[in-house]
Design a protein around this motif. Structure first.
Motif, PDB file in Angstrom:
ATOM      1  N   PHE A   1       0.841  -1.189   0.000  1.00  8.88           N
ATOM      2  CA  PHE A   1       0.000   0.000   0.000  1.00  8.88           C
ATOM      3  C   PHE A   1       0.880   1.245   0.000  1.00  8.88           C
ATOM      4  O   PHE A   1       2.061   1.175   0.330  1.00  8.88           O
ATOM      5  CB  PHE A   1      -0.921  -0.001   1.221  1.00  8.88           C
ATOM      6  CG  PHE A   1      -1.942  -1.106   1.203  1.00  8.88           C
ATOM      7  CD1 PHE A   1      -2.957  -1.092   0.256  1.00  8.88           C
ATOM      8  CD2 PHE A   1      -1.873  -2.156   2.094  1.00  8.88           C
ATOM      9  CE1 PHE A   1      -3.901  -2.114   0.212  1.00  8.88           C
ATOM     10  CE2 PHE A   1      -2.815  -3.185   2.063  1.00  8.88           C
ATOM     11  CZ  PHE A   1      -3.826  -3.160   1.116  1.00  8.88           C
ATOM     12  N   GLY A   2       0.293   2.382  -0.336  1.00  8.83           N
ATOM     13  CA  GLY A   2       1.052   3.633  -0.378  1.00  8.83           C
ATOM     14  C   GLY A   2       1.114   4.288   0.997  1.00  8.83           C
ATOM     15  O   GLY A   2       0.668   3.718   1.994  1.00  8.83           O
ATOM     16  N   THR A   3       1.670   5.504   1.040  1.00 13.17           N
ATOM     17  CA  THR A   3       1.845   6.177   2.320  1.00 13.17           C
ATOM     18  C   THR A   3       0.835   7.308   2.474  1.00 13.17           C
ATOM     19  O   THR A   3       0.568   8.040   1.534  1.00 13.17           O
ATOM     20  CB  THR A   3       3.257   6.771   2.439  1.00 13.17           C
ATOM     21  OG1 THR A   3       3.369   7.825   1.495  1.00 13.17           O
ATOM     22  CG2 THR A   3       4.302   5.736   2.138  1.00 13.17           C
ATOM     23  N   CYS A   4       0.326   7.440   3.673  1.00 15.62           N
ATOM     24  CA  CYS A   4      -0.694   8.449   3.972  1.00 15.62           C
ATOM     25  C   CYS A   4      -0.101   9.857   3.856  1.00 15.62           C
ATOM     26  O   CYS A   4       0.966  10.126   4.393  1.00 15.62           O
ATOM     27  CB  CYS A   4      -1.211   8.238   5.389  1.00 15.62           C
ATOM     28  SG  CYS A   4      -2.357   9.499   5.938  1.00 15.62           S
ATOM     29  N   THR A   5      -0.802  10.752   3.137  1.00 17.98           N
ATOM     30  CA  THR A   5      -0.379  12.154   3.174  1.00 17.98           C
ATOM     31  C   THR A   5      -1.531  13.043   3.651  1.00 17.98           C
ATOM     32  O   THR A   5      -1.602  14.217   3.306  1.00 17.98           O
ATOM     33  CB  THR A   5       0.152  12.655   1.812  1.00 17.98           C
ATOM     34  OG1 THR A   5      -0.827  12.363   0.820  1.00 17.98           O
ATOM     35  CG2 THR A   5       1.444  11.989   1.427  1.00 17.98           C
ATOM     36  N   ASN A   6      -2.418  12.468   4.420  1.00 19.34           N
ATOM     37  CA  ASN A   6      -3.486  13.238   5.061  1.00 19.34           C
ATOM     38  C   ASN A   6      -4.347  14.038   4.080  1.00 19.34           C
ATOM     39  O   ASN A   6      -4.707  15.172   4.347  1.00 19.34           O
ATOM     40  CB  ASN A   6      -2.888  14.175   6.124  1.00 19.34           C
ATOM     41  CG  ASN A   6      -2.056  13.420   7.141  1.00 19.34           C
ATOM     42  OD1 ASN A   6      -2.421  12.325   7.551  1.00 19.34           O
ATOM     43  ND2 ASN A   6      -0.922  13.976   7.525  1.00 19.34           N
ATOM     44  N   HIS A   7      -4.669  13.404   2.964  1.00 22.50           N
ATOM     45  CA  HIS A   7      -5.563  14.049   1.997  1.00 22.50           C
ATOM     46  C   HIS A   7      -7.006  14.084   2.490  1.00 22.50           C
ATOM     47  O   HIS A   7      -7.767  14.955   2.132  1.00 22.50           O
ATOM     48  CB  HIS A   7      -5.565  13.275   0.681  1.00 22.50           C
ATOM     49  CG  HIS A   7      -4.367  13.494  -0.165  1.00 22.50           C
ATOM     50  ND1 HIS A   7      -4.120  14.671  -0.813  1.00 22.50           N
ATOM     51  CD2 HIS A   7      -3.351  12.677  -0.498  1.00 22.50           C
ATOM     52  CE1 HIS A   7      -3.000  14.568  -1.507  1.00 22.50           C
ATOM     53  NE2 HIS A   7      -2.514  13.364  -1.325  1.00 22.50           N
TER      54      HIS A   7
END
Ligand code: HEM
Ligand code: FES
Lengths: 247, 225
Positions: A210-216
């Motif tokens: 999975f990818g990394t969270c950037t608080n979108h």
């Protein structure tokens, strides 16, 4: 009403896949999945392969269904799984694009069906508590503050459908993982294994592509159960605490 | 050391280092902005301030020791921030090999989608800004030691004003999402603080951008000369 559907068709995990276009006839009283059922009956009567999609309860509680409709996981309705979406949303002549969840952590099995076993592995890594089995304990033996109980219930509402990953521009699984950790970490029964749970669940999540969270915040907006990203802040905080403790 | 390593080994930890280094930058741009405000007090005050930065901590510290320690800290933070940004971005790009044909925007605010190109723009601007007003390499009329003169003459050129303006927009967007995001990443969260996270982020971004943009405008309109 008559509709034009563009549906992702992919025969197998290794097939390249592509969009196929269908004309569909639907009434406004149908659910979205019933509309697809009718399309499938017609395909089968013509000897063609029906569109493969997942569903089970069709009541918005099991988390089995899921597809991206015109760019939105579970379609345009808030707080709604796709099985609860109804055709009165659409009108004659509408064009609808239907795609599977897109994430490398969720490999496509067939058409709109993806393999979400990565979620099972994340839960298996820490989404449990150890208790002595036997007769059920007295329900009020362990007091739980009302505020905590409610937060834990909110997090536990997650049905694991994967819409958060599907909506995230980074294909991150942070909302799911955080919800599954939070509903246990908030309760007294979850305390003994709290640090290990957080570390193991995060490490497993990392291993699942999975990818990394950037608080979108797209996950929160897509979640049919309205899980809030405050559970992500909680997991972040718990991760630091766990590392400090683990040394 | 092993703790630092295990922190950085996951994307959650990488984001934490970005949030901490980012928070350092946020404090820096605020302090930097306050320092720049001295330009409105005239050449004496501004040059005195610029000289003060070099002599800070004397006689306990040698000349420019503080300044260089400060710079070293910022450069270290920048390296960590950019490395983590690059690594987490790559992980996210790899996580969706096949893109959606149709995409509806569900993100909270536009600023969050500008973090990557905006960050690159900021990096280029930082390099330019140092070559322009610190070393004077790209300044047409640089007088070492006369910060006020360099400041005022520097903004008399239209292309320079455009570069600074674009950079401030990139900075504003990055600060808005970044400040908010840093609260979230560091786990600063709770019923009371959550009400303030958005206004704080917006306030910091607006104030820093508007004050910084006022300098080229003031030079251009002749308010400072
Ligand atoms: C030098 C080039 C820079 C690059 C490539 C860069 C890139 C990024 C990226 C990709 C993120 C994560 C995006 C997200 O959360 O959506 C981020 C976060 C952040 N950036 Fe930067 N940035 C740079 C410079 C700066 C500067 C100069 C500042 C301060 C003015 C700053 C402050 C922040 C903050 C506070 C965060 C929040 C960390 C978090 O998400 O928890 N960055 N940056
Ligand atoms: S089929 Fe059970 S939630 Fe949709």
């Amino acid at each position: 009403m008559r509709l034009k559907l563009h549906v992702w068709r992919q025969a197998s995990p290794s097939d390249r896949g592509g969009f196929a276009t269908y004309e569909a006839e639907a009434s406004e009283h149908m659910s979205f999945l019933e509309m697809l059922d009718v399309v499938n009956e017609e395909l089968e009567s013509k000897g063609q392969e029906p569109i493969a999609f997942d569903s089970d309860c069709r009541e918005g509680i099991c988390g089995t269904c899921g597809m991206v409709i015109n760019g939105r996981p579970h379609g345009p309705w808030k707080r709604t799984t796709v099985c609860q979406l109804h055709m009165r949303e659409y009108s004659d002549g509408d064009e609808i694009w239907i795609e599977p969840w897109r994430a490398d952590g969720f490999p496509i099995q067939k058409d709109l069906i993806v393999d979400r076993s990565a979620f099972d592995r994340i839960v298996a890594a820490g989404g449990y508590i150890s208790v002595r089995t036997g007769s059920a304990p007295e329900a009020n033996a362990i007091p739980v503050a009302r505020e905590k109980a409610e937060k834990a219930m909110d997090a536990a509402a997650c049905i694991g459908c994967g819409a958060c990953v599907a909506a995230c521009p980074n294909a991150s699984a942070m909302l799911f993982t955080s919800a599954k950790a939070a509903h246990l970490n908030l309760l007294p029964q979850g305390q003994p294994e709290r640090h290990g749970r957080v570390l193991n669940m995060i490490l497993t999540m990392e291993a699942e592509q999975f990818g990394t969270c950037t608080n979108h915040g797209a996950c929160e907006n897509a979640c049919p159960k309205e899980i809030k990203i405050e559970v992500i802040a909680m997991l972040n905080r718990d991760y630091l605490r766990a590392l400090l403790k683990a040394g | 050391m092993s703790r630092v390593y295990s922190l950085y080994s996951t994307s959650v930890g990488k984001k934490f280092t970005m949030a901490v280094s980012g928070a350092i930058f946020v404090l820096f741009v605020i302090v930097h902005m306050f320092g720049n405000l001295k330009v409105y007090l005239g050449p004496e005050a501004f040059n005195h301030y610029a000289e003060g930065l070099r002599g800070f901590g004397e006689p306990f510290l040698g000349h420019e020791w503080f300044l260089w320690a400060f710079r070293a800290g910022l450069i270290a933070a920048l390296l960590i921030h950019v490395l983590a940004a690059w690594q987490t971005s790559r992980q996210s790009w790899a996580a969706r090999g096949h893109k959606y044909r149709k995409r509806d925007n569900l993100v909270f605010h536009y600023a969050s989608r500008t973090m990557r190109w905006g960050g690159v723009a900021l990096f280029l601007f930082i390099v330019y800004h140092i070559l322009h007003l610190t070393t004077g390499t790209l300044h047409p009329d640089f007088v070492p030691g006369d910060a006020y003169h360099n400041f005022v003459t520097g903004f008399r050129s239209v292309p320079v004003v455009v570069i600074y303006s674009v950079a401030m927009i990139a900075l504003g967007l990055h600060l808005y999402h970044g400040t908010w995001s840093a609260f979230q990443t560091m786990g600063v969260d709770g019923p009371r603080i959550n009400r303030w996270r958005e206004p704080i982020a917006l306030g910091v971004a607006l104030i820093v951008v508007l004050v910084n943009l006022s300098f080229p405008v003031a030079v251009y309109t002749g308010i400072i000369h």
